[in-house]
Write an enzyme that holds these catalytic residues in place. Structure first.
Site, PDB file in Angstrom:
ATOM      1  N   TYR E 171      38.853 -46.012  49.494  1.00  0.00           N
ATOM      2  CA  TYR E 171      38.567 -45.640  48.112  1.00  0.00           C
ATOM      3  C   TYR E 171      39.738 -44.894  47.504  1.00  0.00           C
ATOM      4  O   TYR E 171      39.882 -43.691  47.697  1.00  0.00           O
ATOM      5  CB  TYR E 171      37.355 -44.715  48.062  1.00  0.00           C
ATOM      6  CG  TYR E 171      36.023 -45.374  48.257  1.00  0.00           C
ATOM      7  CD1 TYR E 171      35.898 -46.747  48.376  1.00  0.00           C
ATOM      8  CD2 TYR E 171      34.869 -44.603  48.299  1.00  0.00           C
ATOM      9  CE1 TYR E 171      34.654 -47.340  48.543  1.00  0.00           C
ATOM     10  CE2 TYR E 171      33.617 -45.187  48.465  1.00  0.00           C
ATOM     11  CZ  TYR E 171      33.515 -46.555  48.583  1.00  0.00           C
ATOM     12  OH  TYR E 171      32.290 -47.132  48.746  1.00  0.00           O
ATOM     13  N   LYS E 204      35.926 -52.101  53.253  1.00  0.00           N
ATOM     14  CA  LYS E 204      35.024 -52.003  52.122  1.00  0.00           C
ATOM     15  C   LYS E 204      35.781 -51.407  50.957  1.00  0.00           C
ATOM     16  O   LYS E 204      36.326 -50.295  51.066  1.00  0.00           O
ATOM     17  CB  LYS E 204      33.835 -51.128  52.529  1.00  0.00           C
ATOM     18  CG  LYS E 204      32.691 -51.186  51.565  1.00  0.00           C
ATOM     19  CD  LYS E 204      32.793 -50.042  50.601  1.00  0.00           C
ATOM     20  CE  LYS E 204      31.683 -50.023  49.592  1.00  0.00           C
ATOM     21  NZ  LYS E 204      32.034 -49.148  48.466  1.00  0.00           N
TER      22      LYS E 204
END
Lengths: 304, 304, 304, 304, 304
Positions: E171, E204
């Site tokens: 992220y 992810k």
């Protein structure tokens, strides 16, 4: 083993039998044995606030043996203290009261916006002193919180491997929070959840107010109409935040005003589904008979 | 083994026989053997203040053997020093005087508001040099205090496991305190308590003044009328702060003025229930016969 | 084994036979073998100042073999260098010259007020390369000094356990000191004492000036009339600061001016009771025959 | 085994046979096998600059297999890459090309004046992936340089003990240097020397300019008339700085302008005694046949 | 074992059979078993955003058992959560759903420009809880990113040695990036590549926008005409950035607007070659039947 204790133990099914045994010892000791409620005597205030401020009002309490005896006489579930205090009585009172060793501590001789804690004892110390659990303080809201989370993680892993239970004191504090926010309902609920996610078996928080600190949280409390008006409501919400009641959450009192107000709080904790109280200054700062009487009153409420 | 020593050892009941044996060696050595009082010779000033400032006034003291001999001749309970000084005589004087290895030290060539200490020796060093204890300095009030607490925790755990005793020099210092506050009665009492909670067997503090540093503490001292007017009062209070007398607390002198003033202080320590003194500069900075004479006078007061 | 070497070894009586054997190897090698004096060739300037500044004036010195050969031909007691330089010749010259592995180093491509050093080799490296000792630099006066003290402590403990000797380069430097203070007599004496307390067998300092840096020290120097006027006086004082001569203290030269001035310094070191010299740039920055001639002159002074 | 390879191996005489075996594998692989020259394909630019900037110009290069194949087809001596890229092909191409695992990496999503690197792989990873060497980047000139030196020291010790070779990318960078200074001749020579002292077997630096960054160095370059005018001169000087040619020094190109300019640089490296090139973007950012053709041209120059 | 799963496993050929077995368990579980697509339920929002914000909209979700049941009923490939949540159900639901233990977490009670994460669980915890993989969050763009990279490196090495798979949440966040830059296509692609280079098996990331953050990257996107206009284009590019599709890349949704918009995104992920979705708030913040219905719709798209 009562059904209630069996039920509570069932929530900790990932733990080994050693840890469950020690949790059971905590739940099955003292006047509240078997009820699933707990009253714990914690005495780390000498380290946290200074000895005179803590024990000056009741000088026998300077003696570490005093607290073992108070906890035993009052029929507490356990006695929690730093290394020195436990070393000073663990042999004399061996087997008489479950012990919780505080693994970290903080003093107030240096004033900082973002508090941290020092590691002051180890899991090996807890084992050699015959403790049932380790205790650990975290300060969500402090710049140092991630370091404390990492430390309790390591200590908790070691404790669980050795069959000890884990108690986390989750005290929001630091520059990330307003003064009022330290006991805000959203913050206390969040603090309880963090402790649960870190693997605590027992979580200790302060009684929350109805204040909401975080804007993003306020929207949800309002939109979902989460009840937080009464103290019992707020206790219930905090218990929900700790895995919907599947983790033991206990509360320390707000500032002491009158005995009646304190007992009122206990009733609210009980009504809200809280599992008990941790009663420090309100017990050891008054004469022992007086303290035992008050603790019995508190236990009676929980047992009722 | 005198009753008094047996009594003192009984306070450390969580320790293993190895540690109790070493504590007994300390208590049963020298002119004060068996009295439960101690006079220890510490010589870390070469590191802490510089060699010329420390030994210039009495040049034989540059020689590490000098201090072993001074401690032996004077009949001290023990001699405490950093690694280098102990390595330089541990074999020659093996078995003649209990040794305490200082595990951390600090110098004054860099001036900082918040002092810290460097680890300068290990528990393994203490064992190979035949020491009875480790010594460790903490600075409550410094921004680095939590780091020091964590270090002594680790060293003390290792020391106790190996049968050594633990001596903590608890010196309030740093930006959290005013200059006057370093010897304030509330601060010194707090410092003694922190050392006790960290698991010290013997605690070394400075003689406190009647000044009170912390507002929150002042309220309690006044409300509870804790006696702090005379030096003996203050010694008694500090001893109370260290588990109500169940930990050995010894004192270093204030600034030297006259011999009579120093002996006055010793009498006050004795009267207040202090366990003894740690006499550094007042002993090794004068000719040895003179130092031995003064130390004997001090011991005589304690033995009386 | 000469009486003098036996005497010197007797000062290190806490060390194991392995370490004494390696100290003896140092003292019994080269033209000064058995005299108790040492001349050591150190070549870490490539790392500390850069290769061109160090070896440009005498290009054969870029080759690591050059320094082994210089030390051997000149009859030095030992050759000290960082990992890379020792790895590049330890097998070729195995057994021909005692080696000291510098365990930490610093470069000048980043300029900082408070210098620190990087660990660049280990005790295990010293053992596999057949060294007799480890070398370590500390910067008393730097904000990072406590970290360096802690590192050498750990390295020294490991070295001694494995039978190696410990050499500390104690160079006052950093924001705690004025430029002039780096070679002040009080500071250099203090630096030598710190190294001795940290457990060094051999201490390397710079030649001190008569300047006094610390006010608190000045009072003692004046009150006690400590002689510091001549260079020999100052050498004697520094040797006193290192356990009254019971630790080997060697000196690096001041800035090179003329050969006569350099030899004058050597005579002063000898006269003041210094144990020898560490001669780097003054030896490898000139043609080898010239360097050998100069080193022999120096050794002749020490041997006289 | 050619004489030249035997000679090169002789410079690393302190290393164990395992490390020498792996060095020999590097030197004896590909089109330059046995010549003592190396062309290595490095592909860490995806991590260091981002994948689109690195592989966008030649999209097949997004696939980790591409680089194994490019290195094999071109006959490089080795292929160097971070953990992920090597894991993605080490089994498929096992034994077909010597591998170098980069143990640390850095990205440019956070811009800092003083860059550092993250440890991104371990010596154990290098062993399980069948590598012949570890690769490590240091930034002399950065405030974090000492930390990087200490890390490579530890990694190199472990690598050598396990029979791996050590390649250091020594890239001056950080607030200690001007932009121009990063490729200054004095700085690049210094960087090569630091890598050699840290124990590198193979050192990778950028091609230096004739600019001199450090005043103290300039004096020596001018006084000693060190030749730095031509690129070959400067290569020769850098090779001198790395133990007078007794460590393998390879170069990465300056900014790509034209193929002829690149080949000109290769000729200068060869003429100056450089050991080879590490060709990244100039090889994988063009179609593979084109890259192979260019790499062969480069190898032909080195082989000539 | 389907051909597709066999193919996917072939990309991880450097892993041991234990890790491949666990990867296969993930790929062969639930309604998407064998398709090579994944839908994973992640529930770390209680820690990351607070319990009321996360579970207030659907109060049964306060109960840790709820999420196990949701993941099982919906037929997800796996359920990912922090330590506390997994401990609270790992035994009851043992063997019913592959588990991923999040090893680090972050809360929002302290607001910082450069976020970091705390280690909150270990590989040993993952093993004792029967997990198939560890999960780890990194924040490229934060000043603390290198520390996080180093931590996941160490955890991943240990996990792989013990036969676990490694999932990295990459992220971009922190002062190195603009708010818009956190989902910029160049940054998301870079973040996916970093995770792949760090050795992740499953990566992810967030769905990227067409915004480009870095000037140096923009030039390449424009020069090479990398298609980034449609969401499917951008998914394809991110998959390319993760070793040209040879690493499993899954996506979390953008902000929830309408179900149709969410499904549109799923279709784009599928069309762009993405491997699946991680659906947190969009699943557990609505009634379970509703969540199961939506998850089935999503899975149907992937299975089509």
């Amino acid at each position: 083993m009562t059904e209630r204790v069996k039920e509570i133990l069932s929530w900790y099914s990932s733990d080994n039998p050693g840890t469950l045994t020690n949790l059971a010892r905590l739940l099955n000791h003292g006047r509240l044995a078997g009820t699933g409620r707990l009253v714990i005597l914690p005495v780390d205030q000498g380290f946290e606030h200074g000895p005179a401020r803590s024990f000056g009002p009741n000088p026998p309490a300077y003696d570490p043996r005093y607290h073992f005896e108070l906890a035993i006489e009052a029929g507490c579930n356990a006695y929690a203290a730093p290394l020195g205090f436990l070393e000073a009585g663990a042999r004399e009172y061996a087997g008489e009261i479950p012990l919780i060793l505080k693994l970290n501590d903080h003093d107030v001789l240096y004033d900082e916006a973002d508090p941290n804690q020092a590691l002051t004892a180890s899991v090996a110390d807890a084992l050699r002193l015959g403790c049932v659990a380790i205790g650990f303080t975290i300060y969500p809201g402090s710049a140092h919180r991630l370091e404390m989370y990492s430390q309790i993680r390591a200590c908790a892993e070691e404790a669980k491997r050795h069959g000890l239970a884990v108690v986390i004191w989750s005290y929001p504090r630091g520059s990330g929070l307003s003064q009022q926010g330290q006991t805000a309902i959203d913050v206390v609920g969040y603090a309880a959840h963090i402790a649960a996610q870190l693997g605590a078996h027992i979580i200790k928080v302060k009684l929350p107010t109805a204040y909401i600190e975080q804007e993003a949280a306020r929207k949800v409390y309002e939109a979902q109409k989460i009840p937080i008006e009464t103290l019992a409501d707020r206790v219930r919400h905090v218990v929900d935040c700790a895995f919907k009641g599947r983790r033991i959450v206990i509360f320390s009192g707000g500032a002491f005003e009158t005995e009646e107000k304190l007992l009122e709080e206990i009733r609210a904790i009980r009504e809200g589904g809280g599992f008990g109280s941790i009663i420090g200054r309100n017990s050891f700062q008054r004469p022992k008979p007086e303290a035992v009487r008050l603790l019995h009153k508190i236990m009676d409420i929980y047992a009722s």
